[in-house]
Scaffold this active site. Structure first.
Site, PDB file in Angstrom:
ATOM      1  N   PHE D  30       0.852  -1.179   0.000  1.00  0.00           N
ATOM      2  CA  PHE D  30       0.000   0.000   0.000  1.00  0.00           C
ATOM      3  C   PHE D  30       0.887   1.228   0.000  1.00  0.00           C
ATOM      4  CE2 PHE D  30      -2.507   3.367   1.346  1.00  0.00           C
ATOM      5  CZ  PHE D  30      -3.759   3.064   0.885  1.00  0.00           C
ATOM      6  N   TYR D  55      -3.234   1.826  -4.134  1.00  0.00           N
ATOM      7  CA  TYR D  55      -3.317   3.234  -3.731  1.00  0.00           C
ATOM      8  C   TYR D  55      -4.667   3.484  -3.088  1.00  0.00           C
ATOM      9  CZ  TYR D  55       0.754   4.062  -6.759  1.00  0.00           C
ATOM     10  OH  TYR D  55       1.994   4.040  -7.328  1.00  0.00           O
ATOM     11  N   GLU D  56      -4.721   4.380  -2.090  1.00  0.00           N
ATOM     12  CA  GLU D  56      -5.977   4.556  -1.360  1.00  0.00           C
ATOM     13  C   GLU D  56      -7.073   5.185  -2.219  1.00  0.00           C
ATOM     14  OE1 GLU D  56      -4.836   6.911   2.010  1.00  0.00           O
ATOM     15  OE2 GLU D  56      -4.415   8.649   0.801  1.00  0.00           O
ATOM     16  N   SER D  57      -6.701   5.698  -3.378  1.00  0.00           N
ATOM     17  CA  SER D  57      -7.717   6.226  -4.294  1.00  0.00           C
ATOM     18  C   SER D  57      -8.654   5.129  -4.777  1.00  0.00           C
ATOM     19  CB  SER D  57      -7.036   6.870  -5.496  1.00  0.00           C
ATOM     20  OG  SER D  57      -6.186   5.921  -6.126  1.00  0.00           O
ATOM     21  N   GLY D  58      -8.291   3.872  -4.599  1.00  0.00           N
ATOM     22  CA  GLY D  58      -9.179   2.783  -4.989  1.00  0.00           C
ATOM     23  C   GLY D  58      -8.613   1.876  -6.053  1.00  0.00           C
TER      24      GLY D  58
END
Lengths: 270, 237, 270, 237
Positions: D30, D55-58
């Site tokens: 991550f 990535y935390e954007s999805g």
């Protein structure tokens, strides 16, 4: 990367007597081929989990695979009763069946909690019904508003089995059409198996598709037509005539067993 | 060339048409399979082309040309505006009351319009095990208006439910004999309308409790030739 | 069916001084055109809600629209600080800004709770951090396992504004690429506005698309290039140079105001 | 024709290469933007082509060819195996620990490896308002292994955090001077490795607490010509 293997090997490796097992697919993409392999391998004492038991669990219950059933709607959709399900509950045939039932919303939230690795989910529902006294649900208070909500426990799944249209050679899975709770079932279980209509070189992205990366799945198996008499949108069509015929086929214990022997036990793939 | 006059409407046909008429001005309706689904599809074809049909399988704005056998038939997904997962359907669409009207059926209905679809007899040792709750409890809780559609007989309309599956508080119960609506004070389901040719006494006999009857019971308008033709053509497709 | 109208009419009708307002879009599809219209209409005392305030909220805060900010990451992604955001918090310029901050997971769950019409959501997190003492979060115990989880309150949104690639003439909306929390924002707010790159005769289903039916949206407005300097996947490209240039443009109050006057206030669409 | 010898590795380059090497055998990582993202992209290109970048954007399984400026760049969505909503990312993927390793940065790191990315100074009247938590608290909680990547100076490595944003308990802190790892007993971040040419005293001076030093401090293997060339080529793209 998931293992691409055969149905008999995958079921042998992933399913054990006494497991809590979910074969999901909401009307669409029901994993009949995999369920039939579980029957052929003679697994017993399973706790079967499924929102809508449908014909598949009627068959598994009637063949003596199950000691427990966790569900929310046990009917033959648009046709009527599931006779093997009823016979097990009403008469304990072929063996006693411990039932834990929820509403669809409750089951859906239980799957979602499992996928999130949380012990429970919070929702509105159940209050005022007799279900409240007969199933696992607890009142819980919102710490901000004081509103009384209910909590349902996450499902505790050993194995999830679902069917999809396609996987690629790395075991990445793509399904489209009605997505049900399949993603939640796969992500919420300790072990998972996906049967697919076909294995392709490369997944072509599709509108409305759910994609599950291969590394989040334990095994992928090619099982063409593996959801019939349910269907795989775009590839096979729901066999509504069979759903209607099942009502008669399944009423009588002997007739049911004879049908299963001929079409499922003897009908094993090589 | 003379055309044969169509057969008179059956009780089931009248029930379906009456249910469909209630959706003339509705924005969206939640339906299961069977008569509710037939009524909603008919309403969309006859009166309300913008009516949004929602099935718990996850299809929002389905436009079926035929009556689906199951709520997950492929045609529903293929014609829908949006197809969502079951958790999303219940959490984002039904729970917050986005679907205006719900059509529900049941094996037993009590005088407040509560529903049983779980068991006949004792829960632990049922005489008849029914399919169970399905989506009904939270659909009834979430949708602003609930309409119950059920066959009118004393096994169905009971003094006391064997199991309370769904707290429904319907705005109307549409049967094959007439329509019950809640009394504004007592909330008790009260006979307010009779289908053509049905007598109050027949409805009383078919109801397991001492049925309240409104002061002015009206009569259902006969299905028009167009309504009947459309319904029969839809069923025949 | 949503109203298809103009940006100035939609903002006039839907946004009022003092509203709690979310303009969402996680790095992608940020509704800059709509935010600029809110600035031009001189709205004040807004509580601005957004996981990542980004340049858009830096602009709105610097122009005096906001009295409150609810967020989880207030940086210029990959570049550094948001200078107007910092100036407001550190120095109260142009006015004091009340801050309520969460983690991304907390904000995402708050949006999800709003979309579900629930007062709160339950998750794991916050425990052991100083955030716990500075924001709205409460411990809550799982009634089944006794595990201590945390609850976060649903967002209470008057208005949500998001940007999408397409809508049809009935106001059905389709967006694709990184979906962020846009669906949750629209479903969780009392009123909603979607600006789109283009209005088409018929939405062509796309892989990975989120579709929001027109009847779940209040107003749809055509705003081509309306997410720049963010981007609309497949139609416009992210203006990374502008994100870097903003770091210098926005450091000085006068330079910032001059830039906004020239490019946003004077740059109103006809 | 003689080729010019490449310039020696900078401290930042060594830090990036060391971080990348830690992903040789990782299944998934991550990452946010900046050096962690560069390290992970490098690891995928050099050592571990099956490494899943999240990535935390999805975007799950993104395969960027260039270093993205933001975690939501279009290339990440276009090359991903799956793109999910932010609630799904945190609830179904990060929370249950499906992403094996997390690379995190911070403005302040304490001796237990806890992180501050919220404020410098007092929370109500900050000297410097930092961006805030973002995804870090629940990423650190969910991912089985956390690796912190930070510049080594006394403003960053502090005795006491001004704000505890993230309880991280990292398995390693990779700096531009060396590597700190938790002491098995005390869990205190302890210097276990020095980058080429760095002295222990330099690291001590750049650390705001009395730095513990392992009995046997090793030295980072110099970036190979191939590693350096790949990193420089990646940054230049």
């Amino acid at each position: 990367m998931s293992d691409i293997t055969t149905l008999s090997e995958a079921v042998e490796e992933l399913v054990h007597d006494g497991d809590t097992l979910a074969l999901e697919g909401f009307t669409h993409l029901i994993p009949f081929a995999a369920g039939h392999e579980v029957i052929r391998q003679g697994h017993i004492e399973l706790t079967l989990v499924r929102m809508t038991p449908d014909l598949l669990y009627d068959q598994m219950i009637g063949m003596g695979c199950a000691s427990g059933l966790v569900f929310s709607y046990g009917g033959n959709p648009g046709v009527g009763s599931l006779h093997r399900f009823r016979d097990a509950i009403e008469n304990g045939w072929p063996s006693a069946l411990e039932v834990e039932e929820h509403s669809h919303a409750g089951m859906a939230n239980r799957y979602a909690a499992s996928a999130a690795g949380l012990p429970m989910a919070v929702m509105r529902g159940y209050v005022g019904t007799d279900l409240m006294a007969h199933t696992q649900v607890e009142e819980i208070e919102c710490p901000f508003t004081g509103e009384k909500l209910v909590a349902v426990p996450a499902l505790d799944l050993d194995v999830a089995i679902v069917h999809a249209q396609e996987a690629d050679r790395e075991g990445n899975v793509q399904l489209w059409g009605i997505p049900g709770v399949q993603k939640e079932a796969v992500l919420g279980a300790r072990r998972s198996l996906v049967t697919v209509e076909r294995i392709v070189e490369r997944l072509e992205p599709r509108p409305g598709a759910v994609v599950i990366p291969g590394w989040a799945v334990d095994a992928v198996v090619e099982a063409p037509a593996g959801s019939l008499p349910s269907y795989s949108l775009g590839i096979t069509e729901r066999d509504n005539d069979f759903y209607r015929a099942w009502d008669k086929l399944s009423r009588d214990r002997d007739e049911f067993r004879a049908w299963m022997d001929e079409h499922v036990i003897e009908g094993a793939p090589a | 060339m003379a055309t044969e006059a169509p057969a008179a409407a059956t009780a089931a046909e009248i029930q379906t048409v009456v249910a469909a008429r209630l959706l003339r001005a509705a924005r969206s309706v939640f339906i299961g399979v069977g008569r509710p689904s037939t009524a909603a599809i008919l309403a969309r074809e006859l009166y309300n082309p913008d009516l949004v049909l929602v099935y718990e399988s996850g299809t929002i704005g389905a436009k079926p040309r035929r009556i689906p056998l199951s709520i997950g038939d492929g045609e529903l997904a293929e014609t829908a505006e949006a197809v969502v997962s079951v958790p999303e359907m219940f959490n984002y669409w039904i729970g917050p009351g986005r679907i205006q009207v719900a059509f529900l059926g049941a094996a037993q209905v009590d005088r407040l319009g509560n529903l049983n679809s779980t068991v006949i007899g004792d829960y632990e040792h049922p005489k008849t095990r029914l399919p169970g709750a399905g989506g009904a409890p939270e659909i009834a809780l979430g949708c602003p208006e609930v309409i119950v559609i059920a066959p009118h007989d004393a096994r169905t309309f009971v003094e006391r439910l064997d199991f309370l599956t769904t707290v429904a508080a319907p705005s109307a119960v549409i049967t094959d004999l007439g329509v019950l609506e809640p009394d504004p004070e007592t909330k008790e389901m009260t006979l307010t309308r009779l289908h053509p040719g049905v007598e109050v006494g027949t409805v009383r006999e078919a109801t397991g409790w001492d049925l309240a009857v409104a002061d002015a019971v009206t009569t259902t308008e006969d299905p028009s030739a167009e309504e009947l033709a459309a319904l029969r053509e839809l069923i025949a497709r």
